[in-house]
Scaffold this motif. Structure first.
Motif, short mmCIF file in Angstrom:
data_model
loop_
_atom_site.label_atom_id
_atom_site.label_comp_id
_atom_site.label_asym_id
_atom_site.label_seq_id
_atom_site.Cartn_x
_atom_site.Cartn_y
_atom_site.Cartn_z
N ASP A 189 1.33 -1.30 0.39
CA ASP A 189 -0.12 -0.03 0.41
C ASP A 189 0.82 0.94 -0.20
N ILE A 190 1.65 1.10 -0.35
CA ILE A 190 3.02 2.30 -0.38
C ILE A 190 2.67 3.09 -1.62
N PHE A 191 2.33 4.30 -1.75
CA PHE A 191 1.75 4.97 -2.69
C PHE A 191 2.67 6.03 -3.04
N ASP A 192 2.09 6.15 -4.47
CA ASP A 192 3.15 7.36 -5.81
C ASP A 192 3.04 9.40 -4.27
N GLY A 193 3.50 9.17 -4.14
CA GLY A 193 4.01 10.96 -3.03
C GLY A 193 3.99 10.24 -2.17
N ALA A 194 4.56 9.19 -1.07
CA ALA A 194 4.60 9.32 0.42
C ALA A 194 5.72 9.27 0.83
N THR A 195 5.43 9.51 1.49
CA THR A 195 7.22 9.77 2.63
C THR A 195 7.44 8.45 3.62
N VAL A 196 8.50 8.14 3.01
CA VAL A 196 9.43 7.17 3.35
C VAL A 196 10.41 6.82 4.57
N MET A 197 10.26 6.62 5.55
CA MET A 197 11.65 7.11 6.66
C MET A 197 11.97 5.06 6.79
N ILE A 198 13.42 4.88 6.00
CA ILE A 198 14.43 3.91 6.17
C ILE A 198 15.14 4.10 6.65
N GLY A 199 15.13 3.38 7.41
CA GLY A 199 16.41 2.61 8.41
C GLY A 199 17.53 2.39 7.82
N GLY A 200 19.17 2.91 8.67
CA GLY A 200 20.30 2.43 8.40
C GLY A 200 20.94 3.71 8.40
N PHE A 201 22.47 3.23 8.45
CA PHE A 201 23.46 4.27 9.15
C PHE A 201 24.74 4.15 7.79
N GLY A 202 24.05 4.19 6.34
CA GLY A 202 25.31 3.21 5.78
C GLY A 202 24.37 2.00 5.75
N GLU A 203 25.35 0.94 5.51
CA GLU A 203 24.90 -0.50 5.40
C GLU A 203 23.92 -1.20 6.69
N ALA A 204 24.51 -0.04 7.65
CA ALA A 204 24.14 -1.32 9.06
C ALA A 204 22.85 -0.45 9.39
N GLY A 205 21.84 -2.13 9.44
CA GLY A 205 20.15 -1.72 10.00
C GLY A 205 19.95 -1.36 8.24
N SER A 206 19.69 -1.23 7.40
CA SER A 206 19.16 -0.81 5.90
C SER A 206 18.95 -2.18 5.47
N PRO A 207 17.62 -1.79 5.71
CA PRO A 207 16.12 -2.95 5.18
C PRO A 207 16.56 -3.27 3.97
N ILE A 208 17.86 -4.24 3.23
CA ILE A 208 17.61 -4.31 1.69
C ILE A 208 16.52 -4.82 1.23
N GLU A 209 15.85 -6.02 2.09
CA GLU A 209 15.13 -6.75 0.85
C GLU A 209 13.77 -5.75 1.03
N LEU A 210 13.33 -4.97 1.59
CA LEU A 210 12.30 -4.16 1.89
C LEU A 210 11.88 -3.06 0.81
N ILE A 211 13.44 -2.37 0.48
CA ILE A 211 13.68 -1.98 -0.28
C ILE A 211 13.86 -2.35 -2.13
N HIS A 212 13.99 -3.12 -2.21
CA HIS A 212 13.70 -3.66 -2.88
C HIS A 212 11.84 -4.56 -3.40
N ALA A 213 11.66 -4.96 -2.66
CA ALA A 213 10.16 -4.96 -2.91
C ALA A 213 9.87 -3.94 -2.96
N LEU A 214 10.18 -2.59 -2.53
CA LEU A 214 9.28 -1.02 -3.15
C LEU A 214 9.43 -0.55 -5.02
N ILE A 215 11.12 -1.53 -4.48
CA ILE A 215 11.30 -1.03 -5.98
C ILE A 215 10.58 -1.80 -6.92
N ASP A 216 9.82 -3.11 -6.71
CA ASP A 216 9.13 -4.16 -7.00
C ASP A 216 7.93 -3.25 -7.37
N LEU A 217 7.08 -2.65 -6.16
CA LEU A 217 6.20 -2.15 -6.55
C LEU A 217 6.14 -1.08 -7.84
#
Lengths: 205, 236
Positions: B15-43
């Motif tokens: 349900d992440i919609f066009d124009g949404a504000t999305v906070m993404i965790g991580g400091f550099g690669e530490a804590g980066s939710p890569i799989e969720l980000i890639h799912a957002l790319i798929d979406l």
């Protein structure tokens, strides 16, 4: 410079070291002093660099390099980490500089060039919040221009924030009267430093 | 029964919609939710405003999301990390907006957003270009700059362990922005390395209480950004 700055880190201090030469201060703190290192990405009690092969990508410092945690260390989130900084809980921060002014203004994050990509990180928080700010820097740029200036021409990181400067030529305090020499580097004369300083320089007391 | 688990990454982000504000965790690669980000790319949601300390590295994770043209604006403190070339190029050609925020101000804005505090005053950035145009006030002889709390429609974060209530614990310095982003987002989506029974995380050790979490996907062996970059991986 890092060696000399390390002598001024008292036993029991909580310290944040900037990326680059300031990081080296930790290795020169005299034996017998216990100092706790903070890294703003969320660790108090940062230890030395891990042995090759023992690096953990989820245990890093603010420069995104692998580090270790000492026994007794604590992890916390960013708002807590910056509360330590902004709430004046840290004793000393050691940073690099592009320019420092007579008034203690610091410029160390941007040249202000129009095509540069601005990046500030935690520098403005550190200088605004940490009790004592030490700067480690070459006295002059590679082109021979003084980094100690009457007033900064680069965009500021903070106003009236620097307490002491460690250069390759001298240790200098920022005082209401101007740059005050605390100590000259071995075989360096006052006149030599003065010629290379673009602000008011006061001789050793 | 409350159970915040969802069975797939794409369901988690659907349900992440066009124009949404999305906070993404991580400091550099530490804590980066890569799989969720890639799912957002798929979406494929576009025109996003993304809040993260950096702008990603290589051509995976956050950098890939930006490279895929889905991000209109970045709110961050340090967009110039080693190995980050996607953002600088787009920024210099005027194709992406940047709101540069000092790191501690960014953290406090997120915390405030999550705590119902619309704005606050801080000494950080006083007398610098980043204070220009902002309201200033004097308290006890010192100058302070007003900064606004920051909220988001969604947060994507990574944790080490979760239970069905959404109680979370993290791994070392991978914690960084995740707990405060979980507080500041309307919908917080978590990828957890493991899911345990309620009660297995000692209540004394819960870092993020479940009330701040909406969905959990279990990703047992999350990808490591630096490893993907070393392998020359590009997403999608």
């Amino acid at each position: 410079m890092a060696k000399r700055a390390a002598l001024d880190i008292p036993n029991g201090s909580y310290v944040n070291l900037g990326i680059g030469i300031p990081e080296k201060v930790a290795q020169y703190v005299p034996e017998g002093r216990e100092v706790i290192y903070h890294t703003e990405n969320g660790l108090l009690g940062m230890g030395s660099v891990p042995a090759s092969g023992d690096e953990d990508p989820e245990l890093i410092n603010a420069g995104k390099k692998a580090v270790t945690a000492i026994p007794g260390a604590a992890f916390f989130h960013h708002a807590d980490s910056f509360s330590m900084i902004r709430g004046q809980h840290l004793d000393i921060c050691v940073l690099g500089a592009m320019q420092v002014s007579e008034q203690g203004d610091l410029a160390n994050w941007s040249t202000g060039e129009p095509d540069a990509i601005p990046a500030v990180g935690g520098a403005m928080d550190l200088v605004a919040g940490v009790k004592t700010i030490y700067v480690i820097t070459q006295h002059c740029t590679k082109g021979g221009v003084s980094k100690l200036v009457e007033s900064c021409t680069y965009p500021l990181t903070g106003k009236k924030v620097v307490n002491r400067i460690y250069t390759d030529l001298a240790v200098i305090d920022v005082t209401p009267a101007g740059f005050q020499i605390v100590e000259l580097a071995p075989s360096v004369y006052f006149e030599y430093v003065q010629q290379r300083t673009a602000g008011q320089l006061l001789p050793e007391k | 029964m409350i159970d915040k688990q969802v069975d797939s990454l794409i369901t988690a982000v659907s349900d992440i919609f066009d124009g949404a504000t999305v906070m993404i965790g991580g400091f550099g690669e530490a804590g980066s939710p890569i799989e969720l980000i890639h799912a957002l790319i798929d979406l494929g949601a576009k025109n996003l405003t993304v809040v993260n300390n950096n702008t990603g590295s290589g051509h995976v994770g956050l950098a890939a999301l930006i490279e895929n043209g889905q991000v209109a604006k970045m709110i961050c403190s340090y967009p110039r990390t080693v190995g980050s070339m996607v953002f600088p190029e787009l920024y210099q050609s005027g194709k992406i907006e940047l709101e540069l925020v000092p790191q501690g101000t960014l953290a406090e804005r997120i915390r405030s957003g999550g705590a119902g505090i619309p704005a606050f005053y801080t000494a950080t950035s006083v007398g610098t270009p980043l204070a220009e145009g902002k309201e200033q006030r004097h308290f006890d002889g010192h100058d302070y700059v007003m900064e606004y709390g920051l909220k988001a429609d969604f947060a994507l974060i990574k944790c080490k362990q979760a239970d069905r209530y959404g109680n979370l614990i993290y791994n070392k310095t991978a914690r960084n922005f995740a707990p405060i982003m979980a507080m500041a987002a309307n919908t917080t989506i978590v990828q957890a390395e493991s899911l345990v029974k309620a009660g297995e995380i000692d209540a004394e050790n819960v870092v993020t209480p479940g009330i701040f979490v909406d969905r959990i996907v279990t990703i047992t062996n999350p990808a490591q950004e630096s490893k993907l970059i070393a392998e020359g991986r590009v997403y999608p």
